[in-house]
Design an enzyme around this catalytic site. Structure first.
Site, short mmCIF file in Angstrom:
data_model
loop_
_atom_site.label_atom_id
_atom_site.label_comp_id
_atom_site.label_asym_id
_atom_site.label_seq_id
_atom_site.Cartn_x
_atom_site.Cartn_y
_atom_site.Cartn_z
N ASP A 1 0.80 -1.23 0.00
CA ASP A 1 0.00 0.00 0.00
C ASP A 1 0.83 1.29 0.00
OD1 ASP A 1 1.03 0.03 2.56
OD2 ASP A 1 -0.89 -0.10 3.59
N HIS A 2 2.14 1.16 0.14
CA HIS A 2 3.00 2.35 0.20
C HIS A 2 3.67 2.65 -1.14
CE1 HIS A 2 2.47 2.46 4.51
NE2 HIS A 2 3.39 3.39 4.67
N ASP B 1 3.80 -0.88 11.32
CA ASP B 1 3.35 0.44 10.93
C ASP B 1 2.74 1.07 12.17
OD1 ASP B 1 2.51 2.07 8.15
OD2 ASP B 1 1.27 2.52 9.89
N ARG C 1 8.99 3.09 11.36
CA ARG C 1 10.03 2.56 10.45
C ARG C 1 11.32 2.24 11.19
NH1 ARG C 1 10.04 8.09 7.02
NH2 ARG C 1 7.87 7.50 7.12
#
Length: 643
Positions: free
Chosen positions: A63-64, A118, A537
């Protein structure tokens, strides 16, 4: 004495430790999720552990990095699909939607535990589960069957009374919370929402609130699973996954915050922090260049239908670039069928892909010094892709008001009839973009040239001599440390990605660390308050480790980043006297004698060799964390303890 909801779920998942505030505990994890920007490294770490099939219900989302501006992203997505197929992980293909939106729709369940690589994983707390953002290494360990360790938090009850008034939304609730608690000082805290006002909020509204709990810096946020939750699960065709779950009536909390929804007004977070919150009326009249609706915070069916209703029969202001990104294929398919998509297009909206996109700086960067109103969750300086972009965080209602008028406008001043958005009795259910794994150990895992082995650290030396590579201030985010946007495609290529550590703050940082290493010195990062805010991250710890950083010396450190530092063998120390922060300069040489003995103490003496003085620091790590750091990180620690 009764239990609150957090205590109930933890007690059924406790593996080790005593559940008392400040103690380290280990819990069993039921579900894990990853997204492609951080998942690649998590699966490389999982492969290194030699476990054939995951022990958790696991989903790998793409999705990124869906902009295919080179071979790197496409190659890594093929790696993700093949490694998922081999090891028993569901794979959500690009186009299926944002991980948190899709997970809420199709996988979240009351009473379970979820960790994800995330920081906005707490979105699923909207349905009464403990969902936490963590680093990829922690996800890998959980997938291998290991417990997840955390410091047992304090629990704050937020009692919601009244009802949201027209043109005020769930986004205004969480912006109000950020105004109250700010983005710092909330480490070791859980937010539990309840009260009659909470009972009236739909699951999509609750998810907006739990999603942005990440900006508070709390461990997680959650709502009870009640009749409103049951309605959502039934509409998703998952009523069997629902259970009634909430706190006992006599549950005890460490603090209670009261919010009257009746009195809430539209709010806006101004640059460059989610807690720089004002009322919309205080900013009204500011010229707007760009308006973007979407992200895991505000891209539900309810949100997009609100936008479509508000723009129906109208045109976006000529000065404004207006983009809308539905959060999932489910949402996009439904608005395509019911005509709402046509209303958006007819009004002049740009329909963006069902991805994270603009929220992580992948597309839609504003013009120089451009004012951009966005419904996402973070407005850190430069995160939009434009260093001097002026990003404001708002609700969908306030976003549309600006798109129509060209200036920041309180939606209550538009003179529109407030739309009655009715959620569907049954959502469009099509899981064909979720690929079920074969668990076939003969599957060949695809590895493109961008993928390397997870870098390993060495054990901590007996005595440490290091030079300050950079000195930074308060509220440094993981975006400052490890910029995203166009650099995300190097996430599986640590030697390349490491070149961009602190790139926008000091592009020479990587070279300085290399020079220190050539002199036989490690490197130190010196920081102020709330270091490591924002995204989970782990590259913000992994890449500095690769460059030779062995110590972070800060006034305070945020939870997820602190755990990532431990996982990669970086010793985190905090100043006993914060005045000592002011005495240290970039380039100073610091030293710690007999490190292995020193970390056993709460107070560690650090020498400033360059200036000829000593100062005291605190090491607040648990005994287990100290052993991990001294081993050189979690991979080394696991290897040492499984021989």
């Amino acid at each position: 004495m009764g239990k609150n909801l957090f205590e109930k779920i933890i007690s059924s998942h406790l593996v080790t430790g005593t559940p008392k505030a400040g103690n380290e505990i280990g819990i069993r994890i039921d579900q894990t999720l990853t997204q492609d920007a951080l998942g690649t490294m998590a699966y490389l770490q999982f492969e290194a552990m030699g476990v054939p099939v995951v022990k958790t219900e696991s989903v790998s989302y793409v999705d990124h990095n869906t902009l295919q501006d080179g071979f790197e992203n496409a190659d890594d997505h093929r790696y993700l699909q093949t490694v998922a197929d081999k090891h028993g992980i569901k794979y959500s293909k690009a186009g299926n939607g944002i991980c948190h939106q899709v997970h809420l729709e199709r996988f979240a369940r009351p009473g379970l535990t979820l960790i994800g690589s995330d920081s906005h994983t707490p979105t699923s707390g909207a349905v009464g589960m403990i969902a936490m953002g963590v680093g990829g290494m922690d996800v890998a360990v959980a997938m291998a069957g290991g417990p997840f360790y955390l410091t047992y938090p304090k629990v704050i009850r937020v009692n919601l009374t009244g009802r949201l008034q027209p043109w005020c939304s769930a986004k205004d609730v969480i912006l109000k919370m950020l105004q109250i608690l700010t983005t710092k000082g909330n480490v070791g805290t859980v937010i539990e929402y309840g009260g009659p006002g909470a009972a009236a909020l739909t699951v999509p509204e609750r998810s907006t609130i739990t999603n942005m709990g990440a900006e508070l810096g709390v461990t997680t946020s959650l709502f009870p699973s009640d009749e409103m939750t049951k309605v959502f699960f039934k509409a998703q065709g998952r009523e069997k996954d629902w259970q009634l779950l909430g706190p006992d009536e006599d549950a005890v909390y460490d603090r209670v915050i009261e919010i009257d929804l009746n009195s809430l007004v539209p709010h806006i977070a101004c640059p460059h922090s989610p807690d720089n919150v004002k009322t919309v009326n205080e900013v009204a009249g500011l010229k707007v260049d760009q308006v973007l609706v979407g992200s895991c915070t505000n891209s539900s069916y309810r949100d997009i239908m609100m936008v479509a209703d508000m723009v129906k029969g109208k045109k976006v202001h000529s000065h404004v670039s207006f983009g809308v990104a539905p959060g999932s294929k489910q949402v996009l398919a439904m608005i395509a069928k019911n005509g709402a998509l046509h209303e958006l297009v007819a009004a002049g909206a740009r329909i963006l892909e069902t991805t994270c996109g603009f929220c992580v700086g992948c597309g839609q960067a504003p013009q120089t010094k451009g004012v951009s109103l966005r419904t996402n969750n973070r407005n850190f300086e430069g995160r939009s892709g434009t260093k001097d972009g002026q990003v404001y965080l708002v609700s969908p209602e306030t976003a549309v008001a600006a798109a129509l008028t060209g200036v920041v406008t309180d939606p209550r001043d538009l003179g529109l009839t407030y739309p009655d958005i009715v959620l569907p009795e049954l959502y469009e259910i099509d899981d064909t973009l979720i690929v079920e794994p074969s668990k076939d150990q003969a599957v060949e895992v695809y590895r493109g040239p961008n993928i390397g082995e997870p870098p390993k650290n060495t054990a901590m030396l007996e005595s440490l001599s290091a030079k300050v590579g950079i000195k930074v201030g308060d509220k440094i985010t993981t975006d400052h440390i490890m910029p995203a946007g166009p650099f995300l495609k190097y996430r599986s290529n640590v030697p390349k990605y490491a070149d961009y550590v602190f790139y926008h703050m000091n592009p020479e940082f990587a070279a300085k660390c290399q020079a220190n290493r050539e002199q036989g010195k490690a490197s130190v990062i010196v920081a102020g308050l709330s270091y490591g805010q924002g995204s989970s991250r782990e590259h913000a710890a992994l890449c500095p480790m690769y460059l030779g950083v062995r110590v972070l010396l800060a006034k305070s450190v945020e939870r997820i980043h602190g755990a990532n530092l431990v996982n990669f063998g970086i010793l985190q120390l905090t100043f006993e006297d914060e005045m000592d922060y002011d005495r240290i300069e970039d380039g100073d040489e610091l030293a710690i004698d007999h490190v292995h003995q020193a970390v056993e103490q709460e107070i560690i003496v650090v020498k400033n060799v360059s200036k000829g003085y000593e100062f005291k620091t605190k090491c607040s790590l648990t005994p287990r964390q100290k052993e991990i750091v001294l081993s050189g990180g979690l991979l080394n620690y696991v290897a040492k303890n499984t021989k």
